[in-house]
Design an enzyme around this catalytic site. Structure first.
Site, mmCIF file in Angstrom:
data_model
loop_
_atom_site.group_PDB
_atom_site.id
_atom_site.type_symbol
_atom_site.label_atom_id
_atom_site.label_comp_id
_atom_site.label_asym_id
_atom_site.label_seq_id
_atom_site.Cartn_x
_atom_site.Cartn_y
_atom_site.Cartn_z
ATOM 1 N N HIS A 17 0.459 -1.345 0.020
ATOM 2 C CA HIS A 17 0.384 -0.019 0.030
ATOM 3 C C HIS A 17 0.837 1.030 -0.031
ATOM 4 C CE1 HIS A 17 -4.448 1.790 1.154
ATOM 5 N NE2 HIS A 17 -3.685 2.576 1.176
ATOM 6 N N HIS A 19 1.497 4.835 -2.701
ATOM 7 C CA HIS A 19 1.097 5.944 -3.692
ATOM 8 C C HIS A 19 2.108 6.325 -4.091
ATOM 9 C CE1 HIS A 19 -2.920 5.242 -1.939
ATOM 10 N NE2 HIS A 19 -2.721 5.242 -1.310
ATOM 11 N N ASP A 141 -5.612 4.204 -9.915
ATOM 12 C CA ASP A 141 -5.757 3.805 -8.967
ATOM 13 C C ASP A 141 -7.245 5.240 -9.424
ATOM 14 O OD1 ASP A 141 -6.688 3.882 -6.083
ATOM 15 O OD2 ASP A 141 -5.041 5.238 -4.900
ATOM 16 N N GLY A 175 -9.722 8.151 -2.850
ATOM 17 C CA GLY A 175 -10.711 9.597 -2.507
ATOM 18 C C GLY A 175 -11.135 9.827 -0.939
ATOM 19 N N HIS A 202 -9.701 1.001 -0.774
ATOM 20 C CA HIS A 202 -10.124 1.971 0.360
ATOM 21 C C HIS A 202 -11.042 1.500 1.302
ATOM 22 C CE1 HIS A 202 -6.342 3.442 -1.222
ATOM 23 N NE2 HIS A 202 -5.372 4.055 0.103
ATOM 24 N N GLU A 205 -11.532 3.628 6.414
ATOM 25 C CA GLU A 205 -10.382 3.969 7.484
ATOM 26 C C GLU A 205 -11.024 5.175 8.151
ATOM 27 O OE1 GLU A 205 -8.517 6.257 4.035
ATOM 28 O OE2 GLU A 205 -6.660 7.093 5.788
ATOM 29 N N ASP A 282 1.970 3.913 2.888
ATOM 30 C CA ASP A 282 0.806 4.356 2.360
ATOM 31 C C ASP A 282 1.594 5.968 1.568
ATOM 32 O OD1 ASP A 282 -1.823 5.645 1.644
ATOM 33 O OD2 ASP A 282 -2.167 5.765 3.553
HETATM 34 ZN ZN LIG Z 1 -3.458 4.349 0.570
#
Ligand SMILES: [Zn+2]
Length: 338
Positions: A17, A19, A141, A175, A202, A205, A282
């Site tokens: 995970h 980005h 993504d 998002g 996702h 969260e 992340d």
């Molecule tokens: Zn993420």
């Protein structure tokens, strides 16, 4: 470096995970700014931008990076720097989110505008494989709260690229979960699966367990964050029985304020309940996280022993989208790591 740190460094592990945009450091941002801005930002300015204290500050930093990641060469530079930092930490495989949704929404609605950017990413990927012995997969993504037709374009592009480039392994949805769940994407997920893509999402969260149930119901195979599953024992059971891999990001959750501290993160409780948990960084440049330091924090803040850290590393391989034969080889190397 302490004993435990060098053990973590030697442990073969995967990052699942991550980005790309969130790996751009202040120094690289300055370099990109020099390429594109009439009045380039300075290093102290870039560093100040990264010292945010709330979610809005995080979004501003993310936007500042996205606005300067423009050309194929920019993406190649960002991906290469990311690969170098991963290799330094003993990461041998990473599955990296590329925010194609942001490109279509903010910069260019033409789906094919991603093709030259992808070529830049692939150059970095091949170089990482040869020079760093690090394999990379890409996960395209989309942004869940942007218009649905934009997500459709992202997933369609993923299917098109996957047909000729196995490195495009899956799709994801990021998002704002509070503005949009998973249900609107049911048909798109079904089509992505038919095209041979792996399905990540996702979920949970910033939202209650219901969002995780919803993500599972549309076929999501691997869940990002899943922080709120701890509030729903039935969901915990379900995740255990199904062996659903979870991409946890403890430091990220602390930095965005959805979890009070690393010690309070449900990582340990998920692990003891037998869930297939992995830890990840992340957006490491924004959160001051790194995969190796997440392992270290699991040890110092939650008492993970060497053998338990080894199990987390093994989980990262099991939960990856690598072929089974490659998984078996990494798993035996993890068993042998001391
Ligand atoms: Zn993420």
């Amino acid at each position: 470096m302490s004993d435990i740190e060098s053990f973590i460094r030697r442990l073969p592990k995967a990052e699942l995970h991550l980005h790309l945009e969130g790996t751009v450091t202040p120094a690289t941002l300055v370099e990109l700014s020099r390429r594109h801005d009439a009045a380039p930002i300075t290093l102290p300015e870039a560093e100040a931008l990264y010292h945010f204290t709330d979610f809005n500050g995080f979004l501003l930093a993310f936007k500042a990076v996205s606005e300067r990641l423009l050309t194929p060469a920019d993406y190649e530079l960002a991906a290469w720097r990311m690969a170098q930092r991963l290799a330094e930490q003993g990461v041998m495989h990473a599955e990296v989110y590329i925010s194609v949704g942001v490109i279509y929404h903010w910069r260019n609605p033409d789906p094919d505008c991603f093709d030259p950017i992808f070529a830049g990413l692939e150059r970095a990927r091949l170089r990482a494989e040869i020079e760093l012995n690090l394999t990379l997969y890409w996960i395209l993504d989309a942004v869940r709260h942007f218009p649905l037709d934009e997500t459709e374009k992202v997933f369609h592009k993923a299917a098109q690229l996957h047909a000729s480039h196995p490195s495009v392994v899956g799709i994801g949805l990021g998002g704002d979960e509070r503005r949009c769940g998973s249900e609107p994407f049911r048909a798109m997920y079904a089509r992505a699966k038919e095209a041979g893509l792996r399905l990540t999402n996702h979920a949970g969260e910033t939202t209650p367990p219901q969002a995780i149930w919803e993500a599972l119901s549309i076929g999501s195979e691997r869940l990002g964050h899943a922080l709120s599953a701890i509030d729903d024992p039935q969901l915990m059971d379900h995740l255990k029985v199904r062996g659903t891999p979870l991409e946890l990001n403890p430091t990220s959750n602390v930095r965005t304020g959805v979890c009070p501290s690393f010690a309070a993160h449900p990582l340990r409780r998920y692990f003891e309940a037998g869930l297939l948990v992995t830890i990840n960084s992340d957006d490491p440049a924004f959160f001051g996280s790194a995969l190796a330091s997440e392992y270290l924090l699991a040890h110092t803040e939650q008492g993970f022993s060497r053998d338990e850290l080894r199990e987390l590393a093994a989980n990262s391989i099991r939960a990856s989208f690598l072929p089974d034969v490659t998984k078996r080889s990494w798993l035996s190397q993890i068993t042998e790591a001391h």
